[in-house]
Design a protein around this motif. Structure first.
Motif, PDB file in Angstrom:
ATOM      1  N   LEU A 265     -22.485  40.335   9.211  1.00 44.74           N
ATOM      2  CA  LEU A 265     -23.089  41.561   8.685  1.00 44.74           C
ATOM      3  C   LEU A 265     -22.788  41.799   7.201  1.00 44.74           C
ATOM      4  CD1 LEU A 265     -24.833  43.968   9.448  1.00 44.74           C
ATOM      5  CD2 LEU A 265     -22.753  45.195  10.133  1.00 44.74           C
ATOM      6  N   PRO A 266     -21.547  41.600   6.711  1.00 49.74           N
ATOM      7  CA  PRO A 266     -21.296  41.808   5.273  1.00 49.74           C
ATOM      8  C   PRO A 266     -22.142  40.922   4.373  1.00 49.74           C
ATOM      9  CG  PRO A 266     -19.230  41.741   6.477  1.00 49.74           C
ATOM     10  CD  PRO A 266     -20.300  41.343   7.444  1.00 49.74           C
ATOM     11  N   LEU A 267     -22.383  39.681   4.778  1.00 50.22           N
ATOM     12  CA  LEU A 267     -23.212  38.789   3.965  1.00 50.22           C
ATOM     13  C   LEU A 267     -24.666  39.233   3.949  1.00 50.22           C
ATOM     14  CD1 LEU A 267     -21.885  35.210   4.804  1.00 50.22           C
ATOM     15  CD2 LEU A 267     -21.439  36.602   2.788  1.00 50.22           C
ATOM     16  N   VAL A 268     -25.143  39.736   5.075  1.00 48.89           N
ATOM     17  CA  VAL A 268     -26.521  40.251   5.132  1.00 48.89           C
ATOM     18  C   VAL A 268     -26.675  41.439   4.194  1.00 48.89           C
ATOM     19  CG1 VAL A 268     -28.267  41.319   6.609  1.00 48.89           C
ATOM     20  CG2 VAL A 268     -26.883  39.422   7.489  1.00 48.89           C
ATOM     21  N   ILE A 269     -25.696  42.332   4.210  1.00 49.86           N
ATOM     22  CA  ILE A 269     -25.739  43.500   3.325  1.00 49.86           C
ATOM     23  C   ILE A 269     -25.677  43.071   1.864  1.00 49.86           C
ATOM     24  CG2 ILE A 269     -24.489  45.585   2.643  1.00 49.86           C
ATOM     25  CD1 ILE A 269     -23.574  45.844   5.550  1.00 49.86           C
ATOM     26  N   LEU A 270     -24.810  42.108   1.559  1.00 55.49           N
ATOM     27  CA  LEU A 270     -24.702  41.602   0.183  1.00 55.49           C
ATOM     28  C   LEU A 270     -26.026  41.026  -0.290  1.00 55.49           C
ATOM     29  CD1 LEU A 270     -23.025  40.797  -2.326  1.00 55.49           C
ATOM     30  CD2 LEU A 270     -22.465  38.664  -1.137  1.00 55.49           C
ATOM     31  N   PHE A 271     -26.673  40.241   0.555  1.00 52.86           N
ATOM     32  CA  PHE A 271     -27.953  39.637   0.159  1.00 52.86           C
ATOM     33  C   PHE A 271     -29.034  40.693  -0.044  1.00 52.86           C
ATOM     34  CE2 PHE A 271     -32.098  37.798   1.221  1.00 52.86           C
ATOM     35  CZ  PHE A 271     -32.162  36.812   0.269  1.00 52.86           C
ATOM     36  N   LEU A 272     -29.051  41.717   0.806  1.00 53.90           N
ATOM     37  CA  LEU A 272     -30.064  42.770   0.668  1.00 53.90           C
ATOM     38  C   LEU A 272     -29.915  43.506  -0.661  1.00 53.90           C
ATOM     39  CD1 LEU A 272     -30.150  44.272   4.290  1.00 53.90           C
ATOM     40  CD2 LEU A 272     -31.840  42.773   3.211  1.00 53.90           C
ATOM     41  N   PHE A 273     -28.675  43.713  -1.100  1.00 49.58           N
ATOM     42  CA  PHE A 273     -28.441  44.424  -2.360  1.00 49.58           C
ATOM     43  C   PHE A 273     -28.697  43.541  -3.584  1.00 49.58           C
ATOM     44  CE2 PHE A 273     -26.154  47.549   0.233  1.00 49.58           C
ATOM     45  CZ  PHE A 273     -26.555  48.724  -0.380  1.00 49.58           C
ATOM     46  N   THR A 274     -28.592  42.241  -3.420  1.00 47.81           N
ATOM     47  CA  THR A 274     -28.739  41.339  -4.566  1.00 47.81           C
ATOM     48  C   THR A 274     -29.996  40.474  -4.471  1.00 47.81           C
ATOM     49  OG1 THR A 274     -27.362  39.654  -3.476  1.00 47.81           O
ATOM     50  CG2 THR A 274     -26.245  41.220  -4.918  1.00 47.81           C
ATOM     51  N   GLN A 275     -30.876  40.788  -3.521  1.00 49.14           N
ATOM     52  CA  GLN A 275     -32.047  39.950  -3.291  1.00 49.14           C
ATOM     53  C   GLN A 275     -32.927  39.821  -4.540  1.00 49.14           C
ATOM     54  OE1 GLN A 275     -34.578  41.349  -0.161  1.00 49.14           O
ATOM     55  NE2 GLN A 275     -35.832  39.503  -0.107  1.00 49.14           N
ATOM     56  N   LYS A 276     -33.124  40.936  -5.233  1.00 53.33           N
ATOM     57  CA  LYS A 276     -33.971  40.931  -6.423  1.00 53.33           C
ATOM     58  C   LYS A 276     -33.419  39.969  -7.475  1.00 53.33           C
ATOM     59  CE  LYS A 276     -35.298  43.913 -10.292  1.00 53.33           C
ATOM     60  NZ  LYS A 276     -35.189  45.274 -10.867  1.00 53.33           N
ATOM     61  N   TYR A 277     -32.108  40.083  -7.770  1.00 52.34           N
ATOM     62  CA  TYR A 277     -31.484  39.214  -8.762  1.00 52.34           C
ATOM     63  C   TYR A 277     -31.405  37.778  -8.266  1.00 52.34           C
ATOM     64  CZ  TYR A 277     -30.083  43.556 -11.052  1.00 52.34           C
ATOM     65  OH  TYR A 277     -30.088  44.773 -11.682  1.00 52.34           O
ATOM     66  N   PHE A 278     -31.213  37.604  -6.956  1.00 54.11           N
ATOM     67  CA  PHE A 278     -31.104  36.263  -6.383  1.00 54.11           C
ATOM     68  C   PHE A 278     -32.394  35.470  -6.605  1.00 54.11           C
ATOM     69  CE2 PHE A 278     -31.603  33.251  -2.887  1.00 54.11           C
ATOM     70  CZ  PHE A 278     -30.396  32.588  -2.918  1.00 54.11           C
ATOM     71  N   VAL A 279     -33.523  36.078  -6.278  1.00 53.54           N
ATOM     72  CA  VAL A 279     -34.813  35.409  -6.444  1.00 53.54           C
ATOM     73  C   VAL A 279     -35.077  35.145  -7.928  1.00 53.54           C
ATOM     74  CG1 VAL A 279     -37.302  35.615  -6.138  1.00 53.54           C
ATOM     75  CG2 VAL A 279     -35.751  36.399  -4.341  1.00 53.54           C
ATOM     76  N   GLU A 280     -34.789  36.135  -8.784  1.00 57.77           N
ATOM     77  CA  GLU A 280     -35.008  35.987 -10.223  1.00 57.77           C
ATOM     78  C   GLU A 280     -34.137  34.883 -10.789  1.00 57.77           C
ATOM     79  OE1 GLU A 280     -34.671  38.685 -14.314  1.00 57.77           O
ATOM     80  OE2 GLU A 280     -34.585  39.647 -12.327  1.00 57.77           O
ATOM     81  N   GLY A 281     -32.890  34.796 -10.307  1.00 59.40           N
ATOM     82  CA  GLY A 281     -31.976  33.777 -10.806  1.00 59.40           C
ATOM     83  C   GLY A 281     -32.401  32.374 -10.402  1.00 59.40           C
ATOM     84  N   VAL A 282     -32.890  32.223  -9.171  1.00 55.26           N
ATOM     85  CA  VAL A 282     -33.358  30.912  -8.726  1.00 55.26           C
ATOM     86  C   VAL A 282     -34.569  30.466  -9.525  1.00 55.26           C
ATOM     87  CG1 VAL A 282     -34.411  29.673  -6.798  1.00 55.26           C
ATOM     88  CG2 VAL A 282     -32.447  31.158  -6.395  1.00 55.26           C
ATOM     89  N   VAL A 283     -35.495  31.412  -9.778  1.00 52.84           N
ATOM     90  CA  VAL A 283     -36.704  31.081 -10.532  1.00 52.84           C
ATOM     91  C   VAL A 283     -36.368  30.730 -11.970  1.00 52.84           C
ATOM     92  CG1 VAL A 283     -38.885  31.986 -11.411  1.00 52.84           C
ATOM     93  CG2 VAL A 283     -38.202  32.463  -9.056  1.00 52.84           C
ATOM     94  N   SER A 284     -35.531  31.550 -12.612  1.00 56.31           N
ATOM     95  CA  SER A 284     -35.220  31.345 -14.029  1.00 56.31           C
ATOM     96  C   SER A 284     -34.374  30.106 -14.266  1.00 56.31           C
ATOM     97  CB  SER A 284     -34.497  32.572 -14.599  1.00 56.31           C
ATOM     98  OG  SER A 284     -33.292  32.803 -13.922  1.00 56.31           O
ATOM     99  N   SER A 285     -33.639  29.658 -13.224  1.00 48.02           N
ATOM    100  CA  SER A 285     -32.800  28.467 -13.378  1.00 48.02           C
ATOM    101  C   SER A 285     -33.560  27.179 -13.088  1.00 48.02           C
ATOM    102  CB  SER A 285     -31.582  28.556 -12.440  1.00 48.02           C
ATOM    103  OG  SER A 285     -30.810  29.690 -12.752  1.00 48.02           O
ATOM    104  N   GLY A 286     -34.786  27.318 -12.632  1.00 47.20           N
ATOM    105  CA  GLY A 286     -35.603  26.128 -12.404  1.00 47.20           C
ATOM    106  C   GLY A 286     -35.213  25.353 -11.174  1.00 47.20           C
ATOM    107  N   ILE A 287     -34.596  26.017 -10.163  1.00 51.59           N
ATOM    108  CA  ILE A 287     -34.175  25.331  -8.951  1.00 51.59           C
ATOM    109  C   ILE A 287     -35.316  25.347  -7.942  1.00 51.59           C
ATOM    110  CG2 ILE A 287     -32.561  25.368  -7.022  1.00 51.59           C
ATOM    111  CD1 ILE A 287     -30.546  26.600  -8.862  1.00 51.59           C
ATOM    112  N   LYS A 288     -35.578  24.199  -7.340  1.00 52.36           N
ATOM    113  CA  LYS A 288     -36.639  24.091  -6.356  1.00 52.36           C
ATOM    114  C   LYS A 288     -36.072  23.555  -5.045  1.00 52.36           C
ATOM    115  CE  LYS A 288     -40.128  23.098  -9.889  1.00 52.36           C
ATOM    116  NZ  LYS A 288     -41.165  22.139 -10.353  1.00 52.36           N
ATOM    117  N   GLY A 289     -36.766  23.874  -3.963  1.00 53.27           N
ATOM    118  CA  GLY A 289     -36.390  23.332  -2.669  1.00 53.27           C
ATOM    119  C   GLY A 289     -35.284  24.110  -2.011  1.00 53.27           C
TER     120      GLY A 289
END
Length: 289
Positions: A265-289
């Motif tokens: 549960l703590p990891l799910v909550i952490l991801f929900l709060f950081t989901q916006k930055y997580f997706v933006e960070g993956v896109v901006s870093s050029g990581i695929k797959g």
């Protein structure tokens, strides 16, 4: 137009099917956590329980000292993530923005670390921590004691840096315009000042991404804490799940799944709060797959 619509429908159906396949194990875990042990051991598989037993969650938390287990895991995860963000962001900044002799070769060596399975280095790292000088009763030569075994430091040190974190930060910093370095230099900023006042404030997406990944890695790790910790007062939640609900004779699957649901549960909550930055960070870093 009709072809585009058909393509979109196919993509939508594919995503729905993929989501169901991904979420099915999670659904089975949650359903198992509220079943009776007789339904779990029945000859025919019972998908939905006849009676939902939320009492399994309370019973699971009564077995073992979960306050201590969660405290240990939170301490190890928080310190690991905090130190890791500093080390990986500094290393990534150096590899991306500071020209120096041998930079590309050193980065290549760091990337080689991503190709080596952690199981290969586990025993050498264990020996190094066990023979850590002046720790756990060891002398200056690392002999006579237990070193960093059964300590928070023994759990934290192997995780505070990593090749993937360096790679992630480097890719992010390389996408920042070079003009910022020139502007910082004109304003009289040193490299460390430019990092602290310009690049670090821009790093929220990649640092959030790294924080989620590192938190998940540390929180969910089972093998390394199992090797390093024999003291019950230093157990983490993953080790506690197995040692509490799994025995040589039987496994309390309903309590194990209930405990697992609470632990995740703590990891799910952490991801929900950081989901916006997580997706933006993956896109901006050029990581695929």
């Amino acid at each position: 137009m009709a072809q585009k619509k058909t393509t979109r429908i196919c993509i939508f159906v594919f995503c729905v099917v993929l989501s169901i396949i991904t979420l099915l194990p999670l659904l089975l875990m949650l359903l198992t956590s509220v079943k009776s042990i007789s339904e779990i051991n029945a000859e025919q598989f019972v998908f939905f329980p006849k009676h939902i037993l939320f009492s399994n969650y309370a019973e699971a938390m009564k077995k073992g000292d979960w306050t201590v287990y969660f405290k240990n895991t939170i301490i190890v995860t928080a310190i690991t993530v905090g130190i890791s963000l500093v080390i990986n962001s500094l290393a990534g900044y150096a590899f991306a923005r500071i020209p120096f002799k041998g930079r590309d070769f050193l980065f290549f060596l760091a990337m080689v670390g991503m190709m080596i399975p952690s199981q290969v280095t586990m025993i050498p790292v264990f020996i190094q921590l066990k023979e850590f000088p002046l720790a756990g009763g060891n002398n200056i030569l690392g002999q006579g004691g237990t070193g960093l075994i059964n300590t928070y430091a023994g759990l934290i040190l192997p995780y505070i840096a990593g090749a993937f974190g360096v790679f992630l930060c480097r890719q992010f910093y390389m996408n920042i315009p070079q003009a910022l370095d020139e502007a910082a230099k004109i304003d009289g900023c040193s490299r460390i000042m430019a990092y602290a006042h310009i690049f670090l404030p821009l790093s929220k997406p990649v640092l959030a991404t790294l924080a989620v990944l590192k938190s998940s890695q540390t929180w969910n790790d089972y093998l390394w804490p199992l090797i390093m910790i024999s003291n019950n007062s230093r157990k983490t939640v993953q080790v506690a799940l197995v040692s509490t609900f799994v025995t040589e004779v039987s496994t309390n699957w309903n309590l194990l799944m209930a405990g697992t649901a609470i632990v995740m549960l703590p990891l799910v909550i952490l991801f929900l709060f950081t989901q916006k930055y997580f997706v933006e960070g993956v896109v901006s870093s050029g990581i695929k797959g």
